[in-house]
Scaffold this motif. Structure first.
Motif, PDB file in Angstrom:
ATOM      1  N   CYS A   5     -10.820  -4.026 -63.022  1.00  0.00           N
ATOM      2  CA  CYS A   5      -9.933  -4.014 -61.851  1.00  0.00           C
ATOM      3  C   CYS A   5      -8.490  -3.744 -62.258  1.00  0.00           C
ATOM      4  CB  CYS A   5     -10.018  -5.332 -61.085  1.00  0.00           C
ATOM      5  SG  CYS A   5     -11.474  -5.496 -60.051  1.00  0.00           S
ATOM      6  N   LEU A  50      -4.667   3.376 -59.518  1.00  0.00           N
ATOM      7  CA  LEU A  50      -4.389   3.414 -58.085  1.00  0.00           C
ATOM      8  C   LEU A  50      -2.890   3.452 -57.797  1.00  0.00           C
ATOM      9  CD1 LEU A  50      -7.018   0.828 -56.827  1.00  0.00           C
ATOM     10  CD2 LEU A  50      -6.994   3.268 -56.290  1.00  0.00           C
ATOM     11  N   ASP A  51      -2.092   2.791 -58.626  1.00  0.00           N
ATOM     12  CA  ASP A  51      -0.647   2.764 -58.422  1.00  0.00           C
ATOM     13  C   ASP A  51      -0.034   4.163 -58.463  1.00  0.00           C
ATOM     14  OD1 ASP A  51      -0.557   0.049 -58.047  1.00  0.00           O
ATOM     15  OD2 ASP A  51       0.016  -0.407 -60.117  1.00  0.00           O
ATOM     16  N   ARG A  63      -4.521   5.450 -52.099  1.00  0.00           N
ATOM     17  CA  ARG A  63      -4.561   4.134 -52.749  1.00  0.00           C
ATOM     18  C   ARG A  63      -5.277   3.121 -51.854  1.00  0.00           C
ATOM     19  NH1 ARG A  63       0.413   3.930 -54.468  1.00  0.00           N
ATOM     20  NH2 ARG A  63       1.303   3.148 -52.547  1.00  0.00           N
ATOM     21  N   ARG A  64      -4.938   3.121 -50.581  1.00  0.00           N
ATOM     22  CA  ARG A  64      -5.541   2.168 -49.639  1.00  0.00           C
ATOM     23  C   ARG A  64      -7.053   2.374 -49.525  1.00  0.00           C
ATOM     24  NH1 ARG A  64      -3.510   2.128 -43.522  1.00  0.00           N
ATOM     25  NH2 ARG A  64      -2.029   0.578 -44.216  1.00  0.00           N
ATOM     26  N   ARG A 122      -8.881   1.666 -52.991  1.00  0.00           N
ATOM     27  CA  ARG A 122      -8.876   0.242 -53.327  1.00  0.00           C
ATOM     28  C   ARG A 122      -9.930  -0.507 -52.505  1.00  0.00           C
ATOM     29  NH1 ARG A 122      -3.645  -1.087 -53.186  1.00  0.00           N
ATOM     30  NH2 ARG A 122      -3.480  -0.978 -55.444  1.00  0.00           N
ATOM     31  N   GLU A 148      -6.381  -0.669 -60.948  1.00  0.00           N
ATOM     32  CA  GLU A 148      -5.111  -0.881 -60.247  1.00  0.00           C
ATOM     33  C   GLU A 148      -3.996  -0.015 -60.846  1.00  0.00           C
ATOM     34  OE1 GLU A 148      -4.324  -2.308 -57.481  1.00  0.00           O
ATOM     35  OE2 GLU A 148      -6.131  -3.469 -57.090  1.00  0.00           O
ATOM     36  N   TYR A 152     -13.563   0.693 -54.006  1.00  0.00           N
ATOM     37  CA  TYR A 152     -13.884   0.417 -55.407  1.00  0.00           C
ATOM     38  C   TYR A 152     -13.440  -0.961 -55.893  1.00  0.00           C
ATOM     39  CZ  TYR A 152     -15.332   5.244 -55.797  1.00  0.00           C
ATOM     40  OH  TYR A 152     -15.990   6.439 -55.626  1.00  0.00           O
ATOM     41  N   VAL A 153     -12.264  -1.404 -55.510  1.00  0.00           N
ATOM     42  CA  VAL A 153     -11.755  -2.673 -56.024  1.00  0.00           C
ATOM     43  C   VAL A 153     -12.167  -3.835 -55.120  1.00  0.00           C
ATOM     44  CG1 VAL A 153      -9.691  -3.984 -56.663  1.00  0.00           C
ATOM     45  CG2 VAL A 153      -9.825  -1.537 -57.187  1.00  0.00           C
ATOM     46  N   ASP A 154     -11.987  -3.684 -53.816  1.00  0.00           N
ATOM     47  CA  ASP A 154     -12.300  -4.767 -52.888  1.00  0.00           C
ATOM     48  C   ASP A 154     -13.792  -4.862 -52.586  1.00  0.00           C
ATOM     49  OD1 ASP A 154      -9.604  -5.257 -52.894  1.00  0.00           O
ATOM     50  OD2 ASP A 154      -9.234  -4.301 -50.961  1.00  0.00           O
TER      51      ASP A 154
END
Length: 134
Positions: A75, A82-83, A90-91, A94, A79, A97-99
């Protein structure tokens, strides 16, 4: 960052979820066995069964902790990648894949974008992944 790295995030999250479900099953088995051990005289079979459950639970918890650490590291890497994306990408990326939002339809429902637009945003971000030096 590669698409494989991003998919690994999803795999790790699912693996942790599976291990958590397995831990619940093991705890339930132990709880069912506990009254047998405390209320009735019995042979060593029940104690052996409890030892097996406890050993399985400890191993399951160890694997879950290892996966959680790997997920945290993955993660953090994601991140950082994604930044560097525009806000829209990014939204969307995220969330998926991340959430761990399960489907692109759900991603669209959680954003101001329709499904097809969310998929176009994903495609643009994936294109950047494919053209990025590794």
């Amino acid at each position: 960052m590669t698409l494989e790295d991003l998919n690994r995030l999803r795999f790790l999250r699912d693996e942790i979820r599976r291990l958590d479900e397995n831990a619940e099953v093991l705890r339930a088995r132990a709880e069912r066995l506990t009254p047998i051990l405390t209320d009735m005289p019995s042979g060593s079979h029940d104690h052996d069964q409890m030892e097996g459950i406890i050993a399985e639970l400890v191993d399951n918890e160890r694997r879950a902790a290892e996966k959680a650490l790997a997920l945290t590291q993955a993660c953090e890497d994601a991140e950082r990648w994604l930044d560097g994306l525009p806000e829209q990408q990014r939204r969307v990326m995220r969330l998926y894949y991340v959430d761990g939002v399960r489907t692109w339809k759900e991603v669209a429902e959680r954003t101001p974008y329709c499904y097809s637009h969310a998929k176009r945003i994903k495609a643009a971000a994936h294109k950047k992944l494919n053209h990025e030096p590794q």
